[in-house]
Design a protein around this motif. Sequence first.
Motif, PDB file in Angstrom:
ATOM      1  N   PHE A  48      55.655  -7.690  46.772  1.00 17.24           N
ATOM      2  CA  PHE A  48      55.048  -6.858  45.733  1.00 17.24           C
ATOM      3  C   PHE A  48      54.310  -5.637  46.271  1.00 17.24           C
ATOM      4  CE2 PHE A  48      55.337 -11.042  43.664  1.00 17.24           C
ATOM      5  CZ  PHE A  48      56.193 -10.692  42.630  1.00 17.24           C
ATOM      6  N   ILE A  49      54.086  -5.546  47.550  1.00 19.47           N
ATOM      7  CA  ILE A  49      53.375  -4.381  48.100  1.00 19.47           C
ATOM      8  C   ILE A  49      54.240  -3.126  47.971  1.00 19.47           C
ATOM      9  CG2 ILE A  49      52.405  -3.373  50.210  1.00 19.47           C
ATOM     10  CD1 ILE A  49      51.624  -6.261  51.005  1.00 19.47           C
ATOM     11  N   GLY A  50      55.520  -3.240  48.299  1.00 20.92           N
ATOM     12  CA  GLY A  50      56.423  -2.096  48.169  1.00 20.92           C
ATOM     13  C   GLY A  50      56.566  -1.649  46.729  1.00 20.92           C
ATOM     14  N   THR A  51      56.588  -2.597  45.813  1.00 23.13           N
ATOM     15  CA  THR A  51      56.690  -2.250  44.398  1.00 23.13           C
ATOM     16  C   THR A  51      55.435  -1.521  43.928  1.00 23.13           C
ATOM     17  OG1 THR A  51      58.091  -4.181  44.032  1.00 23.13           O
ATOM     18  CG2 THR A  51      57.093  -3.192  42.099  1.00 23.13           C
ATOM     19  N   ILE A  52      54.280  -1.967  44.374  1.00 18.81           N
ATOM     20  CA  ILE A  52      53.024  -1.299  44.008  1.00 18.81           C
ATOM     21  C   ILE A  52      52.984   0.116  44.594  1.00 18.81           C
ATOM     22  CG2 ILE A  52      50.511  -1.359  44.310  1.00 18.81           C
ATOM     23  CD1 ILE A  52      50.795  -4.468  44.140  1.00 18.81           C
ATOM     24  N   VAL A  53      53.448   0.261  45.820  1.00 18.00           N
ATOM     25  CA  VAL A  53      53.512   1.598  46.430  1.00 18.00           C
ATOM     26  C   VAL A  53      54.469   2.487  45.637  1.00 18.00           C
ATOM     27  CG1 VAL A  53      54.259   2.865  48.485  1.00 18.00           C
ATOM     28  CG2 VAL A  53      52.846   0.816  48.730  1.00 18.00           C
ATOM     29  N   ASP A  54      55.596   1.935  45.184  1.00 17.87           N
ATOM     30  CA  ASP A  54      56.539   2.710  44.375  1.00 17.87           C
ATOM     31  C   ASP A  54      55.950   3.095  43.020  1.00 17.87           C
ATOM     32  OD1 ASP A  54      58.373   2.680  46.387  1.00 17.87           O
ATOM     33  OD2 ASP A  54      59.795   1.332  45.391  1.00 17.87           O
ATOM     34  N   ILE A  55      55.097   2.242  42.452  1.00 17.36           N
ATOM     35  CA  ILE A  55      54.427   2.597  41.198  1.00 17.36           C
ATOM     36  C   ILE A  55      53.539   3.821  41.427  1.00 17.36           C
ATOM     37  CG2 ILE A  55      52.643   1.859  39.556  1.00 17.36           C
ATOM     38  CD1 ILE A  55      53.848  -0.973  39.776  1.00 17.36           C
ATOM     39  N   ILE A  56      52.831   3.826  42.528  1.00 17.35           N
ATOM     40  CA  ILE A  56      51.946   4.950  42.838  1.00 17.35           C
ATOM     41  C   ILE A  56      52.753   6.210  43.136  1.00 17.35           C
ATOM     42  CG2 ILE A  56      50.241   5.803  44.509  1.00 17.35           C
ATOM     43  CD1 ILE A  56      49.357   2.812  44.776  1.00 17.35           C
ATOM     44  N   ASN A  57      53.870   6.053  43.838  1.00 16.56           N
ATOM     45  CA  ASN A  57      54.672   7.203  44.286  1.00 16.56           C
ATOM     46  C   ASN A  57      55.899   7.477  43.425  1.00 16.56           C
ATOM     47  OD1 ASN A  57      52.988   7.659  46.491  1.00 16.56           O
ATOM     48  ND2 ASN A  57      54.107   6.199  47.755  1.00 16.56           N
ATOM     49  N   HIS A  58      55.935   6.994  42.198  1.00 13.80           N
ATOM     50  CA  HIS A  58      57.146   7.158  41.385  1.00 13.80           C
ATOM     51  C   HIS A  58      57.508   8.621  41.151  1.00 13.80           C
ATOM     52  CE1 HIS A  58      54.215   7.552  38.109  1.00 13.80           C
ATOM     53  NE2 HIS A  58      55.181   8.128  37.408  1.00 13.80           N
ATOM     54  N   LYS A  59      56.526   9.494  41.051  1.00 18.29           N
ATOM     55  CA  LYS A  59      56.832  10.911  40.829  1.00 18.29           C
ATOM     56  C   LYS A  59      57.470  11.554  42.056  1.00 18.29           C
ATOM     57  CE  LYS A  59      53.559  11.766  37.178  1.00 18.29           C
ATOM     58  NZ  LYS A  59      52.467  12.569  36.673  1.00 18.29           N
ATOM     59  N   SER A  60      56.984  11.204  43.236  1.00 20.55           N
ATOM     60  CA  SER A  60      57.581  11.789  44.443  1.00 20.55           C
ATOM     61  C   SER A  60      58.974  11.207  44.696  1.00 20.55           C
ATOM     62  CB  SER A  60      56.675  11.587  45.651  1.00 20.55           C
ATOM     63  OG  SER A  60      56.520  10.225  45.941  1.00 20.55           O
ATOM     64  N   LEU A  61      59.192   9.934  44.375  1.00 19.50           N
ATOM     65  CA  LEU A  61      60.535   9.349  44.501  1.00 19.50           C
ATOM     66  C   LEU A  61      61.509  10.064  43.569  1.00 19.50           C
ATOM     67  CD1 LEU A  61      59.721   5.515  44.552  1.00 19.50           C
ATOM     68  CD2 LEU A  61      60.603   6.873  46.449  1.00 19.50           C
ATOM     69  N   THR A  62      61.056  10.314  42.347  1.00 20.12           N
ATOM     70  CA  THR A  62      61.903  10.990  41.368  1.00 20.12           C
ATOM     71  C   THR A  62      62.177  12.426  41.790  1.00 20.12           C
ATOM     72  OG1 THR A  62      60.906   9.611  39.652  1.00 20.12           O
ATOM     73  CG2 THR A  62      62.164  11.507  38.920  1.00 20.12           C
ATOM     74  N   PHE A  63      61.153  13.130  42.275  1.00 26.41           N
ATOM     75  CA  PHE A  63      61.341  14.518  42.697  1.00 26.41           C
ATOM     76  C   PHE A  63      62.318  14.607  43.863  1.00 26.41           C
ATOM     77  CE2 PHE A  63      59.963  18.163  45.370  1.00 26.41           C
ATOM     78  CZ  PHE A  63      60.415  19.165  44.532  1.00 26.41           C
ATOM     79  N   GLU A  64      62.212  13.695  44.806  1.00 28.47           N
ATOM     80  CA  GLU A  64      63.139  13.698  45.940  1.00 28.47           C
ATOM     81  C   GLU A  64      64.578  13.472  45.472  1.00 28.47           C
ATOM     82  OE1 GLU A  64      64.077  11.011  49.877  1.00 28.47           O
ATOM     83  OE2 GLU A  64      62.019  11.086  49.141  1.00 28.47           O
ATOM     84  N   TYR A  65      64.772  12.514  44.574  1.00 33.52           N
ATOM     85  CA  TYR A  65      66.112  12.259  44.042  1.00 33.52           C
ATOM     86  C   TYR A  65      66.619  13.490  43.287  1.00 33.52           C
ATOM     87  CZ  TYR A  65      69.917  10.581  41.214  1.00 33.52           C
ATOM     88  OH  TYR A  65      71.137  10.452  40.613  1.00 33.52           O
ATOM     89  N   ASN A  66      65.775  14.061  42.421  1.00 37.64           N
ATOM     90  CA  ASN A  66      66.194  15.217  41.625  1.00 37.64           C
ATOM     91  C   ASN A  66      66.470  16.440  42.496  1.00 37.64           C
ATOM     92  OD1 ASN A  66      66.127  13.833  39.208  1.00 37.64           O
ATOM     93  ND2 ASN A  66      64.041  14.459  38.721  1.00 37.64           N
ATOM     94  N   ARG A  67      65.723  16.600  43.568  1.00 33.31           N
ATOM     95  CA  ARG A  67      65.967  17.715  44.489  1.00 33.31           C
ATOM     96  C   ARG A  67      67.352  17.579  45.130  1.00 33.31           C
ATOM     97  NH1 ARG A  67      61.702  17.522  48.494  1.00 33.31           N
ATOM     98  NH2 ARG A  67      63.121  16.123  49.547  1.00 33.31           N
ATOM     99  N   ASN A  68      67.695  16.376  45.560  1.00 32.97           N
ATOM    100  CA  ASN A  68      69.022  16.141  46.136  1.00 32.97           C
ATOM    101  C   ASN A  68      70.115  16.341  45.093  1.00 32.97           C
ATOM    102  OD1 ASN A  68      67.961  15.566  48.669  1.00 32.97           O
ATOM    103  ND2 ASN A  68      67.822  13.377  48.252  1.00 32.97           N
ATOM    104  N   ALA A  69      69.877  15.872  43.871  1.00 31.59           N
ATOM    105  CA  ALA A  69      70.854  16.058  42.792  1.00 31.59           C
ATOM    106  C   ALA A  69      71.036  17.538  42.475  1.00 31.59           C
ATOM    107  CB  ALA A  69      70.418  15.293  41.548  1.00 31.59           C
ATOM    108  N   ALA A  70      69.957  18.305  42.507  1.00 29.60           N
ATOM    109  CA  ALA A  70      70.041  19.748  42.251  1.00 29.60           C
ATOM    110  C   ALA A  70      70.831  20.451  43.344  1.00 29.60           C
ATOM    111  CB  ALA A  70      68.637  20.340  42.138  1.00 29.60           C
TER     112      ALA A  70
END
Length: 125
Positions: A85-107
């Motif tokens: 659950f530690i990685g999941t909690i970190v992903d909750i905190i960093n969900h915007k940066s994860l999304t931005f990184e994915y969207n940047r690659n998609a762009a």
Amino acid sequence: MEIDPLVNFKGMSPDEYAYLQQILAGMDQRQSQNFVAFYSTRRKDSQEILLFTLLGLLGIAGIQRFIIGNMGMGILYILTAGLCFIGTIVDIINHKSLTFEYNRNAANESAQLVKMMVYPPEKSI
């Protein structure tokens, strides 16, 4: 007056908007329309990633990693219950940066597709 083609994307961060403006700066009208069409099919909203991450706390961890294309981390999260659950909690905190990184690659991929397309000459009426 030209309408901004990026106006219809919901949940767009200022960083994502600025990045997309840089990509669109080198494109003509037809290329930018095709870019928006390609990008809109691949783009993820940060609220959706947050929802899938929260579902990882209740059920199967790692769904958000599969959605953003991190298959290896998704499998690791499933096998380790989101790294205990530690990685999941970190992903909750960093969900915007994860999304931005994915969207940047998609762009970037969408821009490459548009630039490789061959456009027929426009007809004059």
